[in-house]
Write a protein that holds these residues in place. Structure first.
Motif, PDB file in Angstrom:
ATOM      1  N   GLN A 662      41.560  40.142  55.393  1.00 33.55           N
ATOM      2  CA  GLN A 662      41.591  40.231  53.960  1.00 33.55           C
ATOM      3  C   GLN A 662      40.968  38.979  53.453  1.00 33.55           C
ATOM      4  O   GLN A 662      40.379  38.833  52.414  1.00 33.55           O
ATOM      5  CB  GLN A 662      43.203  40.286  53.642  1.00 33.55           C
ATOM      6  CG  GLN A 662      43.687  41.908  53.942  1.00 33.55           C
ATOM      7  CD  GLN A 662      45.031  41.987  53.616  1.00 33.55           C
ATOM      8  OE1 GLN A 662      45.984  41.047  53.826  1.00 33.55           O
ATOM      9  NE2 GLN A 662      45.448  43.151  53.142  1.00 33.55           N
ATOM     10  N   LYS A 663      41.262  37.790  53.945  1.00 31.96           N
ATOM     11  CA  LYS A 663      40.651  36.512  53.451  1.00 31.96           C
ATOM     12  C   LYS A 663      39.305  36.422  53.471  1.00 31.96           C
ATOM     13  O   LYS A 663      38.621  36.068  52.534  1.00 31.96           O
ATOM     14  CB  LYS A 663      41.323  35.283  54.321  1.00 31.96           C
ATOM     15  CG  LYS A 663      41.021  33.859  53.722  1.00 31.96           C
ATOM     16  CD  LYS A 663      41.615  32.772  54.655  1.00 31.96           C
ATOM     17  CE  LYS A 663      41.115  31.448  54.155  1.00 31.96           C
ATOM     18  NZ  LYS A 663      41.834  30.249  55.017  1.00 31.96           N
ATOM     19  N   GLU A 666      37.743  38.465  51.057  1.00 26.06           N
ATOM     20  CA  GLU A 666      37.935  37.912  49.466  1.00 26.06           C
ATOM     21  C   GLU A 666      36.889  36.869  49.344  1.00 26.06           C
ATOM     22  O   GLU A 666      36.185  36.740  48.450  1.00 26.06           O
ATOM     23  CB  GLU A 666      39.154  37.369  49.463  1.00 26.06           C
ATOM     24  CG  GLU A 666      39.338  36.794  47.995  1.00 26.06           C
ATOM     25  CD  GLU A 666      40.729  36.190  47.728  1.00 26.06           C
ATOM     26  OE1 GLU A 666      41.033  35.383  47.183  1.00 26.06           O
ATOM     27  OE2 GLU A 666      41.897  36.642  48.756  1.00 26.06           O
ATOM     28  N   GLU A 667      36.586  36.039  50.610  1.00 27.21           N
ATOM     29  CA  GLU A 667      35.502  35.037  50.624  1.00 27.21           C
ATOM     30  C   GLU A 667      34.250  35.458  50.456  1.00 27.21           C
ATOM     31  O   GLU A 667      33.279  34.922  49.740  1.00 27.21           O
ATOM     32  CB  GLU A 667      35.592  34.186  51.964  1.00 27.21           C
ATOM     33  CG  GLU A 667      37.121  33.396  51.874  1.00 27.21           C
ATOM     34  CD  GLU A 667      37.353  32.656  53.271  1.00 27.21           C
ATOM     35  OE1 GLU A 667      36.278  32.994  54.205  1.00 27.21           O
ATOM     36  OE2 GLU A 667      38.087  31.870  53.413  1.00 27.21           O
ATOM     37  N   GLU A 671      35.624  43.390  46.634  1.00 29.73           N
ATOM     38  CA  GLU A 671      36.736  44.014  45.889  1.00 29.73           C
ATOM     39  C   GLU A 671      37.033  45.395  46.598  1.00 29.73           C
ATOM     40  O   GLU A 671      36.000  45.893  46.605  1.00 29.73           O
ATOM     41  CB  GLU A 671      36.608  44.014  44.255  1.00 29.73           C
ATOM     42  CG  GLU A 671      36.418  42.693  43.730  1.00 29.73           C
ATOM     43  CD  GLU A 671      36.460  42.592  42.181  1.00 29.73           C
ATOM     44  OE1 GLU A 671      36.641  43.866  41.723  1.00 29.73           O
ATOM     45  OE2 GLU A 671      36.420  41.734  41.615  1.00 29.73           O
TER      46      GLU A 671
END
Length: 758
Positions: A662-663, A666-667, A671
């Motif tokens: 998930q991280k 995001e990086e 979306e």
């Protein structure tokens, strides 16, 4: 037996019929029938091959009787025939001769189609014998191309038209390729290359125009068609056209004595140079962005996605060529070499084009298909043709503009093909131009022909030829066309939700056993998955769904047996087998197929997605996670790679990996969409984490609040954790959005009370 035969050839009905067939062949680029799979290709190639077979039958009989229409050998004709021979031999020693010979539905090529174009070239170069005949034929070809250019112009004017808005000529037009015009060719890049032929042939014809009106008309056609090329937004074709015009102007400056032509040539060169510099130094200017073509030209750079994809594809092609440098993989087997060295970087997302059967570069396409030998002979065709035109250019009795125009046309055609590949329409024009060059060679450079003997064919020879023509027409064209038509009826049945008609239609199509079967089966996969996932039980029972699924799997196994060297067939079958629930044999088969596919295409992330799924279906979570890690390492910046790994980690109960992925997503700036939130909710449901299921269905609803189905699923998630009030509010909202949920909602509320006691 040789005998004297004095009948005038031009008075024969059969000879006029032969010419009529050659003229009819020019209509090929105009033909499109939606009743075929790949209508822009299949319609044209079936029509053209049938006509060439008829023409060849007539020509063969006439050539026995009339030596004047027999081939006169020259370097260009020999080189064309040698190229045909080389690709045939390369295909024999290639990876799949059947695929090489017959080609595919999507491209409509194969050695068999190139043979037809060579026959067209041979017949045309010997049947049309006078300048007057050639002028008429070229004028007909030029007007046919001008018509397609007008068609493209009409598409341009109709862009954005809503066919439901009312009667309009726009409703009669074929759809364009998105925002780019493609006329009856079906692809903007192919259309641009085709229109380039029209522009230069019209320019060639201006020199022989019989009156001023015709000359002005042809010049208008030339200008209009260059404009249409610009409006196709095809960068390679636009650059090729500009380069061709610059070369033409340079030659005109030195060859013509007329001040007006010198001034026009100098002015056009200056204009093209100024426009090019203006685009380069104003790439971000507003006036550039207002023109889609200029914006595409300005976007050319090593960092451009399309450019990167081309470079990656060319790199894979070069590595594949090094494995088989002499005769290559065989015609139409480019995909095998490309698959082996698939550049994972071109997999950007699920919508990425990942299956390539062409390098989008004619040099690499020919080299991978037929090795350096084939490439040398292919380039030899251009050398032989250009050498004839250079010799004509040097002659004082030849108008310099005619060989110049044809030479530049060949160079422009070759240049734009460095970024695309041929289709039927461009092949037609290419071989027409080669036949014209042969005619010019005969007229100006060849010596007097040695009279040959005339042979009366009698009745047996025509009967044999007619039988062979009929057999070729049936097996090469008619039978595949009938099979193709059967498949489209199955596809139509799927669109009409007549699920029970799909399988019989495909069985009928596959019963013919044509070269199109592999592509039919790929379409069958799409129809089957749609029927299994969306057909209601009253229209298609579970038993019928299972029967259709098993039929599809069995057909894919046949394709794999027929073409074991194509990784695409492995992946199709793996994907289908992974959808069979609680089937250990299917899971083992997927893993076995994956091991077979690794030597064929080890760098495809999709391979490891399927292997990972198979291991998860066996409950082997650690082995499955290793496969998803492999996919991530191959495509470290692709959303799907990380998202699939995330889903696998959820099911395996590795929450640390979930948080990590998930991280990373995001990086990378990704979306999640509502469908992806729902996928996460389903993964947590499979893992038994009901709290997370509700949490992610909340995110799903937040992303698409107007979707009644998502509201209903959120209500079920709330029921599973006994959040009664939230469940009631969610189901009420679902009913408000879609009243058809009323009955189900009442039953749901009853179950809610029973389950949670409130």
């Amino acid at each position: 037996m040789a005998r004297s035969y004095s009948t005038d050839l031009d008075s024969l009905f059969s000879f006029w019929g032969l010419k009529g067939v050659l003229y009819a062949a020019l209509a090929m680029p105009l033909l499109v029938w939606s009743g075929f799979l790949f209508p822009f290709i299949t319609t044209k190639i079936i029509y053209f091959r049938l006509l060439v077979e008829i023409a060849f039958g007539i020509y063969l009989i006439l050539a026995l009787q009339y030596p004047e229409i027999r081939p006169r050998w020259n370097w260009l004709t020999r080189t064309v025939l040698v190229y045909l021979g080389v690709i045939f031999v390369a295909s024999i020693f290639g990876v799949d001769f059947s695929h090489s010979f017959w080609g595919t539905v999507e491209r409509g090529e194969g050695v068999v189609t190139i043979l037809h174009f060579v026959l067209y070239f041979m017949i045309l170069s010997n049947v049309l014998r006078t300048d007057k005949e050639w002028y008429r034929y070229l004028f007909t070809a030029a007007m046919m191309i001008a018509f397609t250019a007008l068609y493209g112009f009409a598409q341009l004017q109709c862009y954005g038209f809503n066919p439901l808005a009312g009667d309009s000529i726009c409703s009669l037009l074929l759809p364009s390729q998105g925002t780019r015009i493609s006329a009856t060719i079906g692809n903007a890049a192919f259309f641009a290359a085709f229109v380039l032929f029209g522009a230069f042939l019209s320019l060639y014809l201006t020199r022989g125009a019989s009156n001023r009106f015709l000359k002005v008309f042809l010049w208008v056609v030339v200008v209009f068609e260059f404009y249409i090329v610009f409006e196709t937004r095809t960068r390679g074709a636009v650059l090729a056209a500009a380069a061709g015009l610059v070369i033409f102007c340079l030659i005109a400056l030195f060859k013509t004595k007329k001040f007006k032509i010198k001034a026009l040539s100098f002015g056009l060169m200056g204009l093209l140079l100024a426009v090019g510099l203006a685009i380069y130094f104003n790439r971000d200017a507003g006036w550039i962005k207002k023109s889609n073509t200029l914006e595409r030209l300005a976007s050319i750079s090593p960092s451009d996605v399309t450019t990167q994809s081309r470079f990656d594809t060319w790199g894979a092609s070069w590595r594949a060529l090094q494995d088989r440098p002499i005769l290559g993989y065989g015609y139409e087997n480019y995909n095998v070499g490309f698959n082996k060295y698939f550049p994972a970087r071109i997999f950007k997302d699920q919508g990425s084009q990942i299956w390539f059967d062409r390098a989008h570069n004619i040099v690499l396409d020919v080299a991978v298909a037929s090795g350096f030998i084939g490439l040398a002979v292919y380039l030899g065709i251009f050398v032989a043709g250009l050498w004839v035109l250079v010799r004509l250019f040097r002659r004082s009795d030849v108008d310099w503009m005619e060989p110049t125009t044809l030479a530049i046309l060949l160079m422009v055609y070759f240049f734009q093909n460095l970024f695309v590949f041929d289709t039927q329409a461009t092949y037609l024009m290419f071989f027409l131009v080669l036949a014209l060059v042969v005619h010019l060679h005969k007229k100006y450079l060849a010596g007097a022909a040695t009279p040959g003997a005339s042979y009366y064919p009698g009745y047996i020879a025509p009967a044999i030829v007619a039988t062979l023509v009929f057999a070729a027409a049936y097996f090469v064209n008619i039978e595949p066309a009938v099979a193709n038509r059967a498949v489209t009826s199955g596809i139509l049945a799927s669109k009409l939700r007549d699920y029970r008609a799909i399988e019989p239609a495909f069985k009928r199509a596959l019963s013919y056993g044509t070269y199109m079967d592999a592509e039919f089966r790929q379409r069958l996969v799409d129809m089957t998955l749609d029927a299994v996932s969306s057909a209601p039980p009253d229209k298609f029972s579970d038993e019928e769904k299972n029967e259709m699924f098993q039929f599809t799997v069995a057909e894919l196994e046949k394709t794999l047996k027929e073409t074991p060297s194509d990784a695409k067939h492995h992946l199709y079958l793996m994907s289908m087998l992974n959808r069979l629930p609680n089937n250990p044999e299917a899971v083992d088969r997927v893993i076995s197929l994956g091991q077979e596919m690794i030597p064929l295409s080890a760098t495809r992330p999709q391979l490891y997605f399927e292997l990972g799924q198979a291991h998860f279906n066996k409950g082997e979570y650690d082995l499955g996670l290793e496969q998803f890690v492999e996919a991530v390492e191959l495509s470290p910046t692709t959303k799907e790679s990380h998202f699939n790994y995330l889903l696998a980690a959820i099911i395996a109960g590795r929450e640390n990996i979930v948080v990590e992925q998930q991280k990373i997503l995001e990086e990378l700036g990704y979306e999640l969409r509502e469908s992806e939130y729902e996928s996460i909710a389903r993964a947590y449901f499979q893992a038994g984490n009901k709290q997370k299921v509700a949490e992610y269905y909340e995110l799903t609803v937040a992303a698409d609040p107007g979707n009644a189905g998502y509201r209903a699923k959120l209500a079920v998630a709330y029921k599973d954790i006994c959040q009664v009030e939230k469940a009631r509010l969610s189901v009420d909202e679902a009913v408000r959005l879609d009243s058809s949920f009323v009955v189900e909602a009442q039953e749901f509320l009853r179950q809610l009370e029973e389950a949670c006691g409130k």
